[in-house]
Write a protein that holds these residues in place. Sequence first.
Motif, PDB file in Angstrom:
ATOM      1  N   GLU A  46       1.003  -1.054  -0.386  1.00 46.68           N
ATOM      2  CA  GLU A  46      -0.054  -0.009   0.188  1.00 46.68           C
ATOM      3  C   GLU A  46       0.832   1.241  -0.150  1.00 46.68           C
ATOM      4  OE1 GLU A  46      -3.171   2.343   0.202  1.00 46.68           O
ATOM      5  OE2 GLU A  46      -3.136  -0.104  -0.197  1.00 46.68           O
ATOM      6  N   ARG A  47       2.105   1.335   0.462  1.00 45.88           N
ATOM      7  CA  ARG A  47       2.501   2.459   0.742  1.00 45.88           C
ATOM      8  C   ARG A  47       3.734   2.478  -0.416  1.00 45.88           C
ATOM      9  NH1 ARG A  47       6.279   0.104   5.766  1.00 45.88           N
ATOM     10  NH2 ARG A  47       7.455   1.972   4.980  1.00 45.88           N
ATOM     11  N   ALA A  48       3.791   1.634  -1.211  1.00 48.53           N
ATOM     12  CA  ALA A  48       4.701   1.340  -2.304  1.00 48.53           C
ATOM     13  C   ALA A  48       3.254   2.332  -3.582  1.00 48.53           C
ATOM     14  CB  ALA A  48       5.519   0.588  -2.817  1.00 48.53           C
ATOM     15  N   TYR A  49       2.896   1.593  -3.045  1.00 48.03           N
ATOM     16  CA  TYR A  49       1.427   2.500  -4.035  1.00 48.03           C
ATOM     17  C   TYR A  49       0.430   3.738  -4.313  1.00 48.03           C
ATOM     18  CZ  TYR A  49      -3.284   2.486  -6.118  1.00 48.03           C
ATOM     19  OH  TYR A  49      -4.757   3.478  -6.380  1.00 48.03           O
ATOM     20  N   ARG A  50       0.718   4.362  -3.341  1.00 47.37           N
ATOM     21  CA  ARG A  50       1.079   5.553  -2.850  1.00 47.37           C
ATOM     22  C   ARG A  50       2.096   6.452  -3.483  1.00 47.37           C
ATOM     23  NH1 ARG A  50      -2.766   6.226   2.832  1.00 47.37           N
ATOM     24  NH2 ARG A  50      -4.574   4.686   2.393  1.00 47.37           N
ATOM     25  N   GLU A  83       3.250  -5.620  -6.449  1.00 49.46           N
ATOM     26  CA  GLU A  83       1.714  -5.301  -6.039  1.00 49.46           C
ATOM     27  C   GLU A  83       1.069  -3.916  -6.312  1.00 49.46           C
ATOM     28  OE1 GLU A  83      -0.427  -5.256  -2.624  1.00 49.46           O
ATOM     29  OE2 GLU A  83       1.241  -6.523  -2.067  1.00 49.46           O
ATOM     30  N   ALA A  84       2.457  -3.055  -5.920  1.00 52.33           N
ATOM     31  CA  ALA A  84       1.684  -2.030  -6.384  1.00 52.33           C
ATOM     32  C   ALA A  84       1.503  -1.295  -7.790  1.00 52.33           C
ATOM     33  CB  ALA A  84       2.913  -0.733  -5.744  1.00 52.33           C
ATOM     34  N   LEU A  85       2.831  -1.435  -9.189  1.00 52.82           N
ATOM     35  CA  LEU A  85       2.446  -1.677 -10.518  1.00 52.82           C
ATOM     36  C   LEU A  85       1.294  -2.242 -10.922  1.00 52.82           C
ATOM     37  CD1 LEU A  85       5.956  -2.128 -11.621  1.00 52.82           C
ATOM     38  CD2 LEU A  85       4.735  -0.023 -10.584  1.00 52.82           C
ATOM     39  N   ARG A  86       0.784  -3.412 -10.347  1.00 52.33           N
ATOM     40  CA  ARG A  86      -0.006  -3.930 -10.623  1.00 52.33           C
ATOM     41  C   ARG A  86      -1.553  -2.927 -10.279  1.00 52.33           C
ATOM     42  NH1 ARG A  86       1.328  -8.876  -8.687  1.00 52.33           N
ATOM     43  NH2 ARG A  86      -0.093  -8.487  -6.725  1.00 52.33           N
ATOM     44  N   GLN A 102      -4.430  -1.123 -13.676  1.00 45.92           N
ATOM     45  CA  GLN A 102      -5.247  -1.392 -13.192  1.00 45.92           C
ATOM     46  C   GLN A 102      -6.166  -0.417 -13.238  1.00 45.92           C
ATOM     47  OE1 GLN A 102      -6.071  -3.809  -9.857  1.00 45.92           O
ATOM     48  NE2 GLN A 102      -6.119  -5.607 -10.579  1.00 45.92           N
ATOM     49  N   ASP A 103      -5.302   0.901 -12.256  1.00 44.75           N
ATOM     50  CA  ASP A 103      -5.501   2.177 -12.886  1.00 44.75           C
ATOM     51  C   ASP A 103      -6.128   2.992 -13.743  1.00 44.75           C
ATOM     52  OD1 ASP A 103      -6.752   1.546  -9.871  1.00 44.75           O
ATOM     53  OD2 ASP A 103      -4.946   2.896  -8.840  1.00 44.75           O
ATOM     54  N   SER A 123     -13.126   2.791  -5.482  1.00 47.79           N
ATOM     55  CA  SER A 123     -12.827   3.621  -7.417  1.00 47.79           C
ATOM     56  C   SER A 123     -12.642   4.651  -6.866  1.00 47.79           C
ATOM     57  CB  SER A 123     -14.397   3.372  -7.328  1.00 47.79           C
ATOM     58  OG  SER A 123     -14.983   1.959  -7.347  1.00 47.79           O
ATOM     59  N   LEU A 124     -12.904   5.424  -5.178  1.00 48.42           N
ATOM     60  CA  LEU A 124     -13.015   7.157  -5.858  1.00 48.42           C
ATOM     61  C   LEU A 124     -11.352   7.162  -5.367  1.00 48.42           C
ATOM     62  CD1 LEU A 124     -16.341   7.607  -3.812  1.00 48.42           C
ATOM     63  CD2 LEU A 124     -15.486   9.271  -6.068  1.00 48.42           C
ATOM     64  N   GLY A 125     -10.973   5.920  -4.450  1.00 48.01           N
ATOM     65  CA  GLY A 125      -9.680   6.802  -4.414  1.00 48.01           C
ATOM     66  C   GLY A 125      -8.582   7.183  -6.020  1.00 48.01           C
TER      67      GLY A 125
END
Length: 237
Positions: free
Chosen positions: A24-28, A63-66, A70-71, A164-166
Amino acid sequence: MAAAKTARGRIAPLAEEDTLSLGERAYRRLRESIVQGVLPAGHKISERSLAVELGISAQPVREALRRLEQDGMVVTLPRRGTVVAEVGPAQLGELGRIRAALEGVATALAAERMDAGSIAAIAAILKRMQAGTEARDTDALDEANEEFHALIHRATGNLFLMRSLGSLRAYDNLGRHRAVGSTPRDLPKALAEHKGIVAALKKRDPALAEARMRHHVLRSLVTNGVLPPPPRKERRT
């Protein structure tokens, strides 16, 4: 979480004290780096290099790149690998309209489900918005605005809607980052719209809350240049 800027194409490592999962941290961090232009459109993504820069293993980066793929914020291209996606004005406008609709639905649900504590909390945020508007403190207003919407999202209790909103708010931030943005004279208008939304929430009026939120989001998209102004209605003679 703010992405600390370093050289173009490079991002700061994650802090050890963060309590969110590594993925989650990497994704953000990566999402904000894309929004801020630290990782510009077309930039080639190296999973191994990102892991080294962030100070973590490759698995949470993968995981973050996946999730970013998707986004729609990164894409995998033949013979090039993973790169930061190019998001044009037309796509930002489309996504903005989708976000306006979902924000409206979220506010309608919040009007039905918010407890007294949440109503008090959003009223307190509104007071901070009032103070920030009077002081023309855009940093304080941005922070309060994020909390305002996040509180409404949580009040829905709908995990799918929140996720979705995030994702869509990242595109909203990207649009604002590229645009000229609001001027000080726009701040009272935004404050009045937020007051109207809170009034509808207090009245437990889902239809009114949805309409006011949707109008607010669409108006802000026009102000920031993401959407064109609506055509003027011709006066009948």
